[in-house]
Design an enzyme around this catalytic site. Structure first.
Site, mmCIF file in Angstrom:
data_model
loop_
_atom_site.group_PDB
_atom_site.id
_atom_site.type_symbol
_atom_site.label_atom_id
_atom_site.label_comp_id
_atom_site.label_asym_id
_atom_site.label_seq_id
_atom_site.Cartn_x
_atom_site.Cartn_y
_atom_site.Cartn_z
ATOM 1 N N LYS A 13 0.832 -1.217 0.000
ATOM 2 C CA LYS A 13 0.000 0.000 0.000
ATOM 3 C C LYS A 13 0.865 1.265 0.000
ATOM 4 O O LYS A 13 0.609 2.185 -0.759
ATOM 5 C CB LYS A 13 -0.923 0.042 1.237
ATOM 6 N N ARG A 88 -9.248 1.074 9.323
ATOM 7 C CA ARG A 88 -8.811 -0.285 9.617
ATOM 8 C C ARG A 88 -9.820 -1.029 10.490
ATOM 9 O O ARG A 88 -9.593 -2.179 10.836
ATOM 10 C CB ARG A 88 -7.491 -0.218 10.373
ATOM 11 N N ARG A 127 11.597 -6.096 4.434
ATOM 12 C CA ARG A 127 11.344 -4.660 4.202
ATOM 13 C C ARG A 127 12.313 -3.783 4.990
ATOM 14 O O ARG A 127 12.578 -4.027 6.155
ATOM 15 C CB ARG A 127 9.914 -4.313 4.600
ATOM 16 N N ARG A 159 11.529 -1.658 10.479
ATOM 17 C CA ARG A 159 10.502 -1.215 11.425
ATOM 18 C C ARG A 159 10.404 -2.214 12.580
ATOM 19 O O ARG A 159 10.502 -3.421 12.363
ATOM 20 C CB ARG A 159 9.144 -1.130 10.706
ATOM 21 N N ARG A 170 0.009 -9.016 13.587
ATOM 22 C CA ARG A 170 -0.639 -8.018 12.707
ATOM 23 C C ARG A 170 -1.566 -8.701 11.700
ATOM 24 O O ARG A 170 -2.613 -8.170 11.360
ATOM 25 C CB ARG A 170 0.428 -7.174 11.994
HETATM 26 P P1 AMP Z 1 1.108 0.691 8.842
HETATM 27 O O1 AMP Z 1 2.266 1.589 8.629
HETATM 28 O O2 AMP Z 1 -0.115 1.123 8.080
HETATM 29 O O3 AMP Z 1 1.444 -0.765 8.632
HETATM 30 O O4 AMP Z 1 0.709 0.830 10.386
HETATM 31 C C1 AMP Z 1 1.615 0.466 11.410
HETATM 32 C C2 AMP Z 1 0.879 0.360 12.723
HETATM 33 O O5 AMP Z 1 0.318 1.617 13.084
HETATM 34 C C3 AMP Z 1 -0.290 -0.620 12.767
HETATM 35 O O6 AMP Z 1 0.124 -1.955 12.996
HETATM 36 C C4 AMP Z 1 -1.091 -0.058 13.931
HETATM 37 O O7 AMP Z 1 -0.508 -0.379 15.178
HETATM 38 C C5 AMP Z 1 -0.928 1.453 13.730
HETATM 39 N N1 AMP Z 1 -1.996 1.988 12.837
HETATM 40 C C6 AMP Z 1 -1.851 2.522 11.601
HETATM 41 N N2 AMP Z 1 -3.036 2.888 11.087
HETATM 42 C C7 AMP Z 1 -3.961 2.573 12.005
HETATM 43 C C8 AMP Z 1 -5.371 2.659 12.056
HETATM 44 N N3 AMP Z 1 -6.088 3.151 11.023
HETATM 45 N N4 AMP Z 1 -5.998 2.228 13.172
HETATM 46 C C9 AMP Z 1 -5.307 1.730 14.223
HETATM 47 N N5 AMP Z 1 -3.979 1.592 14.235
HETATM 48 C C10 AMP Z 1 -3.297 2.002 13.139
#
Ligand code: AMP
Length: 213
Positions: A13, A88, A127, A159, A170
């Site tokens: 994404k 989400r 990654r 990360r 996750r």
């Molecule tokens: P991402 O970079 O989109 O993979 O997000 C990394 C982490 O940030 C996720 O595993 C969640 O812990 C938190 N996070 C990101 N977006 C959301 C969301 N819309 N709702 C809740 N937690 C989020």
């Protein structure tokens, strides 16, 4: 154009949203990037979010909804945007609908990227992200030397939530809390599914076609 890019962790994404944002001249809004910036800046929000993120859990709805609401009010989002990583959960999707209804705007497309879990796990453990410019790389697909970003020379890092144990959590969270959001948008006839396997540019072409449908 107002787009939601949807899909499991590691589906691409972030990579695709950056390209589409550039191609379509609309701003890329990634909830995960906003949260990681808050952590890097040592803010109260960042400290709270970190405890959830490190475990692979979702940050509570009320926190994330507030952040995205504020971000969407900024001037650069007026011409359209690509949302990456939000919504989400179903309450987040419903809250977003309310924000849009209040502003008199609509989502044009929700594109769901699909990739097998085994491929996702491989991609996520490989990654690396540039600390300076945010570019995303894959150790097995990209030519990386000395852990430096080929674009800007910044330091590449893994990360914290890209460790195998956290990735598996996750996936679970995605399955239980995030996947239902797909049905929500399918019911509104906004959802298009796109195969996320292949060369980056091929996937971008598929996404662009889906957006023109
Ligand atoms: P991402 O970079 O989109 O993979 O997000 C990394 C982490 O940030 C996720 O595993 C969640 O812990 C938190 N996070 C990101 N977006 C959301 C969301 N819309 N709702 C809740 N937690 C989020």
């Amino acid at each position: 154009m107002r787009i939601i890019l949807f899909g499991p962790p590691g589906v691409g994404k972030g990579t695709q949203a950056k390209i589409l944002s550039n191609d379509l001249k609309i701003v890329h809004i990634a909830s995960g990037d906003i949260l990681r910036a808050a952590i890097a800046n040592g803010t109260e929000l960042g400290k709270k979010a970190k405890t959830f993120m490190d475990r692979g859990e979702l940050v509570p709805d009320e926190v994330v909804i507030g952040i995205i609401q504020d971000r969407l009010k900024e001037k650069d989002a007026a011409n359209g945007f690509i949302l990456d990583g939000f919504p989400r959960t179903l309450p987040q999707a419903e809250a977003l609908d309310k924000v849009f209804a209040k502003a008199g705007i609509k989502v044009d497309r929700v594109v769901s990227m699909e990739v097998d879990k085994e491929v996702l796990l491989k991609r996520l453990t490989a990654r690396r992200v540039c600390r300076k410019c945010g570019a995303i790389y894959n150790l097995s697909a990209d030519k990386i030397e000395n852990s430096k970003c080929p674009k800007c020379g910044g330091e590449l890092y893994q990360r914290d939530d890209d460790k195998e144990e956290t990735i598996l959590r996750r996936f679970e969270v995605y399955q239980n809390q995030t996947r239902p959001v797909k049905g929500y948008y399918a019911g509104k006839k906004l959802l298009v599914e796109v195969d996320g396997i292949g060369e980056i540019r091929d996937v971008t072409d598929r996404l662009s076609r889906a957006l023109r449908q």
